[in-house]
Enzyme design. Structure first.
Site, PDB file in Angstrom:
ATOM      1  N   GLU A 132       0.849  -1.176   0.000  1.00 19.16           N
ATOM      2  CA  GLU A 132       0.000   0.000   0.000  1.00 19.16           C
ATOM      3  C   GLU A 132       0.895   1.240   0.000  1.00 19.16           C
ATOM      4  OE1 GLU A 132      -2.725   0.442   3.301  1.00 19.16           O
ATOM      5  OE2 GLU A 132      -3.795   2.057   2.294  1.00 19.16           O
ATOM      6  N   MET A 279       0.362  -2.774   8.677  1.00 19.53           N
ATOM      7  CA  MET A 279      -0.344  -2.925   7.402  1.00 19.53           C
ATOM      8  C   MET A 279      -1.234  -4.156   7.421  1.00 19.53           C
ATOM      9  SD  MET A 279      -0.920  -1.751   4.436  1.00 19.53           S
ATOM     10  CE  MET A 279      -2.115  -2.565   3.398  1.00 19.53           C
ATOM     11  N   GLU A 314      -5.623  -2.875  12.596  1.00 21.76           N
ATOM     12  CA  GLU A 314      -5.311  -3.722  11.429  1.00 21.76           C
ATOM     13  C   GLU A 314      -6.284  -4.893  11.343  1.00 21.76           C
ATOM     14  OE1 GLU A 314      -3.382  -2.195   9.524  1.00 21.76           O
ATOM     15  OE2 GLU A 314      -2.570  -0.839  11.051  1.00 21.76           O
ATOM     16  N   HIS A 317      -9.557  -3.834   9.833  1.00 20.68           N
ATOM     17  CA  HIS A 317      -9.491  -3.637   8.378  1.00 20.68           C
ATOM     18  C   HIS A 317      -9.938  -4.883   7.617  1.00 20.68           C
ATOM     19  CE1 HIS A 317      -7.939   0.295   7.448  1.00 20.68           C
ATOM     20  NE2 HIS A 317      -6.765   0.135   8.016  1.00 20.68           N
TER      21      HIS A 317
HETATM   22  N1  TRP Z   1      -3.103   0.839   5.744  1.00 20.94           N
HETATM   23  C1  TRP Z   1      -2.127   1.088   6.775  1.00 20.94           C
HETATM   24  C2  TRP Z   1      -2.943   1.396   8.013  1.00 20.94           C
HETATM   25  O1  TRP Z   1      -3.363   0.554   8.697  1.00 20.94           O
HETATM   26  C3  TRP Z   1      -1.244   2.252   6.444  1.00 20.94           C
HETATM   27  C4  TRP Z   1       0.100   1.949   5.894  1.00 20.94           C
HETATM   28  C5  TRP Z   1       0.965   1.054   6.351  1.00 20.94           C
HETATM   29  C6  TRP Z   1       0.771   2.646   4.862  1.00 20.94           C
HETATM   30  N2  TRP Z   1       2.143   1.153   5.642  1.00 20.94           N
HETATM   31  C7  TRP Z   1       2.031   2.097   4.727  1.00 20.94           C
HETATM   32  C8  TRP Z   1       0.427   3.685   4.031  1.00 20.94           C
HETATM   33  C9  TRP Z   1       2.963   2.587   3.802  1.00 20.94           C
HETATM   34  C10 TRP Z   1       1.339   4.159   3.096  1.00 20.94           C
HETATM   35  C11 TRP Z   1       2.600   3.600   2.986  1.00 20.94           C
HETATM   36  O2  TRP Z   1      -3.311   2.475   8.307  1.00 20.94           O
HETATM   37 ZN    ZN Z   2      -5.523   1.712   8.573  1.00 19.83          ZN
END
Ligand code: TRP
Ligand code: ZN
Length: 895
Positions: A132, A279, A314, A317
């Protein structure tokens, strides 16, 4: 690095993808000096776009790909030559001949030298991924956009002895030693299959020498789920808190949202080098080790609470993000705002609800409000960006969560649940928009939220000015609300928002009136939510026999800047009597702000500082109140921070703010020495005679103990120094030890300070997360000479610019928390930060761009500082090839 001028991407240009990828079969061969990625993509024309065009008129296929060395490419099994496709540094295009086809590609990549920590990279000796938002394109050629969802199977192979653990999303289906022509090799492989369709940003793989802590969870439909937390061998003793948090999260999501986990296994992997907190990759969450590892001896109470919150975030999500994902990255808050709201409510249910709300609001008002007032301000759903990584912001996350909270406030808990049920049911397996979320809430409740949706499209923090009128003869009290919103980049005119204001009316005896609005037959309740929808709106209350005192915006029911002309006595009254715990705290904060602003003015005029004694009296009665939750006492004793005082200033006078606040702390410390000492000793006695427990009542106790110590130490009394050293040496946990260290560092006791710093570093030198804390307390110390100390600490063997946690702990803490030192009038702090940004731009653009934030706030400071700050931004801009990340922030800040 970019080769052309980076270009702006607009929400209004969104188009559905021309092609879909039904299946994605990946094979990774991991080696020390390169890795090979083979991808087989089973593709077809997107039927949603095909409607208009005859079958023989297929658009070109344009795959995303960056920093990939293409080794082979085939279409339906036929090898392609260079004449059959076009290659640029960001895309691979070719012309399909049929509406369904299979693409096979092989690329070489270099995880071993990937310092950006995006795509496939190495953290220490382990391979891991971060896809991401747009990292998958650095792994293979693909349609790297969230509305292209595919079924993934992944095979990875690596040397058995260096990488005994091979993980990817979904379920493990096969594994074994690698066979070569010459017989068995030293390598092995594993294949994973994820039965759920997902966008590429949720892909993950891990290979390493990891140990795991195992547990299991029985879901509400009695399915058994294996839970595994993978960490480096030395950290298996620090996983229990994360595991407990995971199980609590899984149960909570079943009970609160009716959401059950959907795979047979759920894995968390802790890595040391990670750009963000964690993530949510499907079935394989990858975490910054700072958000997993926690035990008494090495992690503070705050760290324990962060682990609990991030594990929950997480995990949540899996539904809000994975089962229902985003159509495009402009919709990021669809998953992030909602998931932050979900994790905040989880934490509120697990701990003190009021304290959690206070912490979140203080953070939002200090940092998100500053972002909303700066050059990078954007709506919760942005409408343009250059680099999406720059939009993982406080606005998208924290304000986005406030927007979801307001929906719940307006619909009530039951209506909100009906809306979320409909949302998950209607959109399961889809990639959708913020509008779809709102539509589900509307349809489930039969309401119209079209005006409310302005919270998604208009940036800036609304102001809500409130005035009152009382008609004693008619027993009628009225409140007039007028809202306005300052211009933000690209948005000069704003239309009125729907602002839910929860309020109550207090009377002199301290009770609260039953509320009857004009037009209502009878009163109902003493706390009501009123939706302010007009630019100016008057609310009339009937049967009001005496002039009341309003308690407004209870629980911070909307992310606005509220103003009401309270005097200090009224604020003291609210501190004592408001039935809303959040507003009791808020009244104390407003009283403190008034007192501090008076002191700031005296400092600026060169007058002697004289503090309003009412603040001392108010805090004395808080300290004397044995009924109050100790965490609330601690929150009430915490004066508004320098960053918050900066945010609410027209022009922030860094030195005046610091001096005034320190003066007030000293006054409080002296006047309240006795009760503080008593509270300190009572709690330290409990800490001393029991072992550490990571639970709410103990967090509360230690927070009061520690803030008391920090005040007491201002007295420089030998008995306090002795107590501080006793706590530092004899405690059994990092919360007490780190506070003692921080308090010592900021004290005048040079010899003790040096000794404590050295013994701490010696004892914890092998624990990187503890060393981060050691760096931070020094970087944040307001004593003179901080920049030189930070520069010296950059030479420490435990420091490296390649690790984001270290950068944040040392450089980030200096620029973000040490305002007097960072904003030194000679500009040395700014020059230092710009130097680090320029170095990091080449190593890790995401971290470089985030580190920049303090320089973008130049609008808050005096003319001399403004020009010094802008000069450093100019210097960064002129420093050479900038990443799109840094380019976007710097150029917008100078625009
Ligand atoms: N989606 C992740 C969260 O829980 C955010 C995230 C993790 C992220 N690593 C990243 C966003 C690297 C941009 C780049 O919020
Ligand atoms: Zn998130």
């Amino acid at each position: 690095m970019r080769s052309e001028q980076p270009k702006m991407i607009y929400l209004k240009d969104y188009q559905a993808p021309d092609y879909l990828i039904d299946e994605t079969h990946l094979t990774f061969e991991l080696f020390e000096d390169h890795s090979l990625v083979h991808a087989q993509l089973v593709m077809r024309r997107n039927p949603a776009c095909a409607a208009g065009d005859p079958g023989n008129d297929l658009p070109p296929l344009v795959l995303d790909g960056q920093q990939l060395e293409l080794l082979a490419l085939a279409l339906d099994g036929q090898a392609l030559t260079e004449a059959d496709y076009q290659l640029s540094d960001s895309h691979l295009s070719l012309q399909p001949k049929a509406a369904s086809f299979v693409i096979d590609s092989s690329v070489r990549i270099h995880p071993e030298s990937n310092t950006a920590l995006e795509g496939l990279y190495k953290s220490g000796s382990m391979f891991c991924t971060q896809c991401e938002a747009e990292g998958f394109r650095k792994i293979t050629y693909y349609l790297d956009r969230p509305d292209v969802m595919s079924k993934f199977t992944t095979t990875l192979s690596a040397e058995q002895h260096r990488y005994p653990v091979l993980l990817s999303n979904g379920n493990p289906i096969a594994s074994g030693p690698e066979e070569t022509a010459a017989g068995k090799s030293v390598r092995h492989w594993a294949t994973w299959e994820d039965p759920f369709m997902k966008p590429a940003y949720l892909f993950a793989l891990v290979a390493g020498d990891l140990w795991c802590v195992e547990d299991s969870f029985t879901t509400m439909s009695q399915r058994e789920v294996a839970l595994r937390i993978y960490v480096e061998p030395e950290n298996v003793d620090k996983c229990q808190h994360a595991m407990d948090s995971l199980k609590k999260s899984m149960r909570w999501d079943e009970e609160t949202y009716g959401r059950e986990y959907d795979l047979d296994i759920f894995m968390i992997v802790a890595v040391n080098d990670f750009n963000m907190g964690a993530m949510e990759n499907k079935g394989l969450n990858i975490f910054n080790s700072s958000c997993v590892l926690a035990k008494a001896e090495t992690a503070t109470d705050a760290a324990h609470q962060r682990v609990e919150a991030v594990v929950a975030h997480e995990y949540f999500h899996n539904w809000s993000g994975n089962r229902v994902t985003c159509r495009d990255w402009f919709q990021l808050s669809l998953k992030e705002g909602f998931t932050v709201f979900r994790d905040a409510e989880f934490s509120a249910d697990m701990n003190s609800r009021t304290v959690k709300r206070i912490e979140d609001v203080a953070y939002l008002r200090t940092h998100q409000f500053a972002e909303d007032a700066g050059p990078m301000a954007h709506p919760v759903r942005p409408d343009a960006f250059i680099e999406i990584s720059n939009f993982y912001t406080l606005t998208v996350y924290e304000k986005g969560s406030e927007v979801v909270r307001m929906i719940r406030t307006l619909l009530g808990s039951e209506g909100f649940r009906k809306g979320s049920d409909l949302y998950f049911e209607r959109h399961d397996g889809q990639a959708v928009t913020c509008d779809d979320f709102i539509k589900a809430m509307e349809d489930a409740n039969g309401v119209d939220l079209s005006q409310f949706k302005r919270w998604y499209s208009q940036g800036g923090t609304p102001r809500l000015a409130v005035s009152e009128a009382y008609d004693a003869a008619a027993k009628r009290y009225s409140l007039t609300f007028s809202q306005s919103c300052p211009a933000t980049p690209g948005q000069s005119e704003k239309l009125p928002f729907v602002i839910p204001v929860e309020l109550g009316l207090l009377v002199a005896q301290g009770g609260e009136l039953p509320l009857r609005l004009a037009g209502e037959a009878a009163a109902s309740g003493t706390s009501r939510v009123i939706a302010i929808c007009e630019a100016e709106q008057t609310v009339i209350f009937e049967d009001v026999a005496e002039r009341p005192l309003p308690s407004l915006l209870r629980g911070f029911s909307a992310p606005v800047k509220l103003s009401f002309p309270y005097n200090r006595d009224q604020l003291m009254f609210l501190m004592q009597h408001d039935s809303d715990g959040f507003n009791r705290w808020e009244a104390g904060q407003q009283l403190s702000v008034q007192v501090l602003q008076e002191l700031i003015g005296q400092h600026q005029r060169g007058e002697p500082l004289v503090m309003d004694q009412r603040l001392i009296a108010a805090l004395r009665s808080v300290l004397d109140n044995q009924q109050l939750d100790q965490a609330m006492v601690a929150e009430m004793l915490s004066l508004p921070g320098e960053a918050f005082l900066t945010e609410i200033s027209e022009v922030a006078d860094v030195e005046a703010i610091h001096s005034a606040r320190e003066f007030a702390r000293l006054q409080l410390a002296e006047a309240l020495y006795e009760p503080l000492w008593q509270r300190y000793q009572d709690n330290r006695d409990v800490s001393r005679s029991s072992t550490y427990i990571a639970e709410d009542q103990h967090f509360a106790r230690r927070s009061l103990q520690n803030i008391a110590l920090s005040y007491l130490m201002l007295s420089s009394k030998p008995e306090v120094l002795a107590a501080c050293l006793e706590q530092f040496e004899a405690c059994d946990n990092m919360t007490e030890r780190l506070t003692a260290l921080a308090v010592l560092i900021n004290s005048p006791f040079g010899a003790e300070k040096a000794k404590a710093l050295a013994s701490f570093a010696d004892f914890f030198k092998d624990n990187p997360l503890v060393m981060d804390q050691w760096f931070s307390v020094q970087a944040a110390s307001a004593l003179p000479g901080a920049l030189a100390r930070v520069q010296q600490l950059m030479q420490h063997p435990a420091f490296t610019l390649k690790n984001p946690n270290k950068v944040r702990a040392l450089i980030g803490a200096f620029a973000g928390q040490n305002l007097v030192n960072f904003h030194q009038a000679d500009g040395s702090g700014y020059r230092f930060l710009a130097d680090q940004v320029i170095t990091l731009n080449a190593l890790n653009p995401q971290i470089a761009s985030r580190l920049l934030a303090p320089l973008t706030r130049w609008g808050k400071y005096d003319a001399a500082r403004q020009s010094l700050m802008k000069a450093e931004l100019e210097r960064i801009l002129a420093s050479g090839e900038l990443s799109s990340d840094v380019f976007e922030v710097v150029s917008k800040s100078l625009a």
